[in-house]
Design a protein around this motif. Structure first.
Motif, short mmCIF file in Angstrom:
data_model
loop_
_atom_site.label_atom_id
_atom_site.label_comp_id
_atom_site.label_asym_id
_atom_site.label_seq_id
_atom_site.Cartn_x
_atom_site.Cartn_y
_atom_site.Cartn_z
N TRP A 142 0.82 -1.28 -0.10
CA TRP A 142 -0.10 -0.05 -0.04
C TRP A 142 0.89 1.23 -0.04
CZ3 TRP A 142 -4.78 1.24 -1.06
CH2 TRP A 142 -5.72 0.39 -0.73
N TYR A 220 -7.30 -4.38 -1.77
CA TYR A 220 -7.31 -4.85 -3.11
C TYR A 220 -6.98 -6.29 -3.10
CZ TYR A 220 -2.27 -5.05 -2.08
OH TYR A 220 -1.08 -5.23 -1.81
N SER A 221 -7.60 -6.99 -4.18
CA SER A 221 -7.29 -8.35 -4.44
C SER A 221 -7.92 -9.08 -3.27
CB SER A 221 -6.02 -8.64 -4.68
OG SER A 221 -5.85 -9.96 -5.10
N GLY A 224 -9.48 -6.96 -1.08
CA GLY A 224 -10.85 -6.68 -1.38
C GLY A 224 -11.97 -7.28 -0.89
N SER A 243 -14.02 -2.24 -2.21
CA SER A 243 -13.22 -3.58 -2.44
C SER A 243 -12.53 -3.06 -3.85
CB SER A 243 -13.96 -4.68 -2.85
OG SER A 243 -13.37 -5.49 -3.20
N LEU A 244 -11.37 -3.14 -4.08
CA LEU A 244 -10.74 -3.34 -5.35
C LEU A 244 -10.41 -4.38 -6.04
CD1 LEU A 244 -8.24 -0.13 -4.58
CD2 LEU A 244 -10.61 0.11 -5.27
N SER A 245 -11.04 -4.76 -6.97
CA SER A 245 -10.62 -6.33 -7.54
C SER A 245 -10.96 -7.26 -6.68
CB SER A 245 -9.25 -6.33 -8.28
OG SER A 245 -9.23 -5.21 -9.42
N SER A 283 -13.56 -2.74 -10.31
CA SER A 283 -12.53 -3.75 -10.77
C SER A 283 -12.32 -3.54 -12.14
CB SER A 283 -13.31 -5.18 -10.86
OG SER A 283 -14.24 -5.33 -11.78
N TRP A 322 -5.48 -1.10 -9.52
CA TRP A 322 -5.82 -0.78 -8.05
C TRP A 322 -5.21 0.86 -7.81
CZ3 TRP A 322 -3.02 -5.90 -7.02
CH2 TRP A 322 -3.80 -6.92 -7.37
N GLU A 326 -7.89 3.89 -6.74
CA GLU A 326 -7.49 4.22 -5.15
C GLU A 326 -8.16 5.55 -4.93
OE1 GLU A 326 -3.30 4.77 -2.56
OE2 GLU A 326 -3.01 3.98 -4.81
#
Length: 344
Positions: A142, A220-221, A224, A243-245, A283, A322, A326
């Protein structure tokens, strides 16, 4: 100065050694005779293989920041991955908290971004976002690959985000063990650490809000999935999650079968009353699994659960996607969370 295993210098050095090993293999291939030739070929071929594997591993580690120090790689310093660079001049700063988890039994280090207003406004308590990393990975991703401190400084300075404390906790005590932020049967109690011990430590060591309106999640991932799952499971603690992806299920064996029920977000939305939380699901359109799960959760959502979706054109499952998602995600979270309040 020690070269870190996730640095460009380490990656270039490892690549150079691998190339040198290949040249050595070529040079010694026809040297000697009989058993000596066989032994020479075997030794140089093995060296070539090992250096190639090491170079590939260091390049992969550079992308995900699983190990940020050699001592962490050797298992002697589990806190190394939480060590974070300071933010830029005039912006926020990054400190490290020690979280001795009375509930989970885990003692881990957590990096914390403190906005510039944290020092300028000493009589206020600030909203909090827990930022969860992917697997493989570490909280350092991050702060390094996604440059979170710089992005937060930018969004807060522009007024698109309220001054917010952002915590970067590890979702696993071992880089090789994927918990998906769940309480593994006969394993680490990651969910308890993140939802009980981290908030308790933040409240004890920082000036932060302690009500649910002041707490959110982002990831993320795998992180997420963690963000959405923890928000659905703990609506009394968190008001919103981004949630990112991320996915709709953990993809691992928890040990009690809950990966198919209570820890599967689709199952929860089909069989349990929806909680009054807000979800931001993002996503890349080319990320088939994440995109499919995002659409599934959107279709299953019903009031009082609120779902917002956002998509990055093209983009697969990668850091570039991501980072592109962000800023909007942090801004959206800030809109759902409470503002800084006067400390009592």
């Amino acid at each position: 100065m020690t070269v870190a295993p996730d640095s460009l210098a380490a990656a270039l050095t490892a690549t150079s050694v691998a190339v040198a090993a290949a040249v050595l293999l070529s040079a010694f291939w026809d040297r000697g005779a009989g058993a000596r030739r066989v032994a020479g070929r075997a030794a140089t071929a093995l060296l070539c293989l090992l250096t190639a594997v090491a170079a590939a591993g260091i390049w992969v580690n550079r992308q995900v920041d699983t190990w940020t120090s050699w001592s962490a790689l050797l298992g002697r310093d589990p806190a190394a991955d939480a060590t974070a660079p300071a933010a830029g001049p005039g912006g926020g700063r990054v400190v490290t908290l020690t979280v001795a988890g009375a509930a989970s039994g885990l003692t881990l280090h957590v990096a914390a971004y403190l906005p510039a207003a944290y020092d300028r406004q000493p009589t206020e308590r600030f909203p909090v976002v827990e930022a969860l990393h992917g697997y493989p990975g570490s909280p350092a991703a991050w702060l390094n690959r996604l440059a979170a401190a710089r992005h937060l400084d930018q969004e807060i300075s522009a007024g698109r985000m309220a001054p917010t404390v952002v915590l970067f906790p590890p979702q696993t005590p071992s880089p090789l063990l994927d918990t998906e932020c769940t309480n593994l049967v006969h394993g680490p109690q990651a969910e308890t650490f993140l939802t009980v011990d981290v908030p308790a430590a933040a409240a004890a060591q920082l000036r932060v809000r302690t009500d649910r309106a002041g707490w959110g999640l982002i990831g993320y991932s795998a992180g997420g999935y963690c963000a959405t799952n923890l928000a659905l499971r703990h609506p009394d603690r968190y008001a919103a999650a981004a949630s990112l992806s991320g996915y709709a299920d953990p993809g691992i064996t928890v040990g009690d079968g809950s990966e198919h029920t209570l820890n599967d977000d689709r199952w929860r939305l089909r069989h349990l009353p929806p909680p009054a939380v807000a979800l931001y699901l993002s996503s890349g359109r080319a990320d088939r699994k994440a995109h499919h799960d995002t659409e599934t959760l959107r279709c299953l959502a019903r009031a009082p659960l609120a779902v917002t979706t956002a998509y990055v054109d093209g983009g697969g499952h990668s850091m570039s996607v991501w980072e592109a998602a962000e800023d909007p995600a942090f801004d959206w979270l800030s809109g759902w969370l409470g503002r800084p309040v006067a400390a009592t």
